[in-house]
Design an enzyme around this catalytic site. Sequence first.
Site, PDB file in Angstrom:
ATOM      1  N   LYS A  75       0.850  -1.143   0.268  1.00 27.58           N
ATOM      2  CA  LYS A  75      -0.041  -0.299   0.251  1.00 27.58           C
ATOM      3  C   LYS A  75       0.756   1.110   0.011  1.00 27.58           C
ATOM      4  CE  LYS A  75      -4.255   1.444   0.200  1.00 27.58           C
ATOM      5  NZ  LYS A  75      -3.162   3.086  -0.932  1.00 27.58           N
ATOM      6  N   GLN A  96       6.610   4.088   3.673  1.00 28.70           N
ATOM      7  CA  GLN A  96       4.859   3.578   4.266  1.00 28.70           C
ATOM      8  C   GLN A  96       5.349   1.953   4.733  1.00 28.70           C
ATOM      9  OE1 GLN A  96       3.164   5.611   2.438  1.00 28.70           O
ATOM     10  NE2 GLN A  96       1.768   4.541   2.978  1.00 28.70           N
ATOM     11  N   LYS A  99       5.374   3.364   8.317  1.00 30.72           N
ATOM     12  CA  LYS A  99       4.058   4.181   9.225  1.00 30.72           C
ATOM     13  C   LYS A  99       2.599   3.100   8.257  1.00 30.72           C
ATOM     14  CE  LYS A  99       3.770   7.481   5.746  1.00 30.72           C
ATOM     15  NZ  LYS A  99       3.015   9.196   4.532  1.00 30.72           N
ATOM     16  N   LYS A 111       5.304   1.829  -3.003  1.00 29.12           N
ATOM     17  CA  LYS A 111       5.458   3.383  -3.992  1.00 29.12           C
ATOM     18  C   LYS A 111       5.318   3.550  -5.328  1.00 29.12           C
ATOM     19  CE  LYS A 111       4.875   7.617  -1.877  1.00 29.12           C
ATOM     20  NZ  LYS A 111       3.655   7.371  -1.315  1.00 29.12           N
ATOM     21  N   GLY A 150      -2.919   7.698  -4.735  1.00 31.88           N
ATOM     22  CA  GLY A 150      -2.592   9.061  -5.005  1.00 31.88           C
ATOM     23  C   GLY A 150      -0.964   9.708  -4.130  1.00 31.88           C
ATOM     24  N   ASP A 151      -0.939  11.100  -4.734  1.00 27.62           N
ATOM     25  CA  ASP A 151       0.429  11.628  -3.734  1.00 27.62           C
ATOM     26  C   ASP A 151       0.631  12.502  -4.869  1.00 27.62           C
ATOM     27  OD1 ASP A 151       2.925  10.131  -2.041  1.00 27.62           O
ATOM     28  OD2 ASP A 151       3.739  11.339  -3.810  1.00 27.62           O
ATOM     29  N   THR A 194      -4.665  13.537   4.959  1.00 24.36           N
ATOM     30  CA  THR A 194      -3.886  14.148   5.743  1.00 24.36           C
ATOM     31  C   THR A 194      -3.260  14.517   6.676  1.00 24.36           C
ATOM     32  OG1 THR A 194      -2.871  12.136   4.288  1.00 24.36           O
ATOM     33  CG2 THR A 194      -1.491  13.677   5.786  1.00 24.36           C
ATOM     34  N   ASN A 229      -2.347  19.073  -1.094  1.00 20.62           N
ATOM     35  CA  ASN A 229      -3.600  19.311  -0.908  1.00 20.62           C
ATOM     36  C   ASN A 229      -3.698  18.517   1.076  1.00 20.62           C
ATOM     37  OD1 ASN A 229      -4.464  16.325   0.452  1.00 20.62           O
ATOM     38  ND2 ASN A 229      -6.181  16.705  -0.952  1.00 20.62           N
ATOM     39  N   SER A 376      -6.971   5.563   3.105  1.00 22.07           N
ATOM     40  CA  SER A 376      -7.053   4.816   2.062  1.00 22.07           C
ATOM     41  C   SER A 376      -7.050   3.469   2.616  1.00 22.07           C
ATOM     42  CB  SER A 376      -5.742   4.868   1.905  1.00 22.07           C
ATOM     43  OG  SER A 376      -5.368   5.801   1.130  1.00 22.07           O
TER      44      SER A 376
END
Length: 452
Positions: A75, A96, A99, A111, A150-151, A194, A229, A376
Amino acid sequence: MVQPSEPEFEQALNELTLSLGPFLAANPHYQKAFEIIQIPERIVQFRVVWEDDKGVAQVNRGFRVQYNSALGPYKGGLRLHPSVNLSILKFLGFEQTFKNALTGLSMGGGKGGSDFDPKGKSDNEIRRFCVAFMTELFRHIGQDTDVPAGDIGTGAREIGFLFGAYKKLKNEFVGMLTGKGLNWGGSHIRPEATGYGLIYFVEHMIAKSCPEFSLDKPSTIVAISGSGNVSQFTALKVIELGATVKSLSDSKGSVIAPDGFTKDDILSIGQLKLKGGTLESWVSEQSGQRFTYYPGKRPWTLLPVVHHALPGATQNEVSGEEAEALVKAGVRVVAEGSNMGCTEEAIEVFENARKAGKGVWYAPGKASNCGGVAVSGLEMAQNSQRLAWTNEEVDARLKNIMKEAYEQCLSAGSKWSGETLTGDVLPSLLAGANVAGFIKVADAMKEQGDWW
C-alpha cells in the site's frame, strides 16, 4: 545494500538504524530481521510510451517498489513528478512500511510512480499517459496484492483515468486503487485525511507538552509549508479550531500572512492549484496588503515567532539552519505532513533541543502523517464490504487511529530511546515511531517464516 546513487533511501535507512540502536542492543536476535527488512520484496521498472497532443510519441520511466507485505497488501502512492527515481521511491516505500504498521490496519508498504510531469499537460495528454502507465502496471497490482493511491502529481483526475484503464484491461470493478471518487467507491474524508490526521496527532502532542499553545487560541501561531492537498487541509483544520496560520509555500516561494490566512483564502488557493497556478500569481491578484510574497524562500526563517511548524511540501524541506531559526522563534511542536520533511541536520537540531529540555518536540512523517494512508485503508475496507461509511464515521475512525499511533510512539519512545527521561525532557517520538513500526513488521515476518 545501499547504492551511492540512493541518497534519500540512505537517509531513511540511517534514521532507522540510529533509532533501533538501543532496541537491537537489548534484543540482538532482531538484527537478522533488520538486515532482511531493508531489501524490497520486489521492484518493477518499465517504460511508458504515450502520445502528446501533436501526435508525437513521448517516453517516461515507470516504477513500482513492492517493499513489504508482512502486514497486508502493498500500500502506497503513485508519484508523478520529474524528480522521481528509484532512490526516492525506495525511501518512500521503506517509510510507508512502518507508517502503515502504525495505523493498525492490514497494509504492507509500497510506492511507485513515474518521472512524468502533469504540469503543463492537457487533460487528454494526462489521460493517454495514465492509460499507457496502467497498461503495464495492471499486471502487478490488485485489491489483494498491491493497492496504490495518489501522491504528488496524482490527484482525483489521475486516479480516475488510472482506475478506468484498469477496469477495461481486467474487466472487473474492484478496489485496487484508493482516492477514488465518492460515487464509485471512494471514501469520505480521503482528500482531507493527511492534513486532518496531522492535526489530530499534533493535538495530542500539544496536550502533553505545551497546552498553553493549544490550537483553539488565536494567539497560537502555526507555520505551514506547501500549498497542495496536505497543506490546504492542514491549514483549514487549524483555522477551524481557532489558531492562526501565517505561512504557505510552493516550489517558487512563500507567502506570509501577518494577520493569518482565512478559510476563504485557503479555498481560493485550492482552486488556483487545480488550475496549475502559483502562489506568486495568487498574491498579485489579492487586494490590500494582507500578504507578502518571498520568491525562492521557505517559510521557516520568515516569521519572528512560531509555536508549531508543520512541513507539508516534500522531503528534506527543513534544513539544519532553518531548524535553528525555528527553535530561536520559539517553536514547540514540529510535525511532518510531508514524508521525511526534515533533513538529518534539522532532526538533530530538534532532538538536541528536546534533550536539553527546551520543550521542542519533533514527530516524523511516518507517524504524524499516517492519516492519509489510514483512510485509504478504511476505503479498502469499505470496498471489500461494498458499503460506504458517513463522513462522521470515517472522521471518528481517523481520530482514533491517530490517537493510537501517537500512543504507540510515546510508549516505544519512552522505553527504547536509550535516554534517561528526567524533568522537562520529552520522549523521542522519532525513536518511538521507528521502533514501534519495526517491531510490528518484524514480528509478522518471523511468524510467516521470513526470518528465524
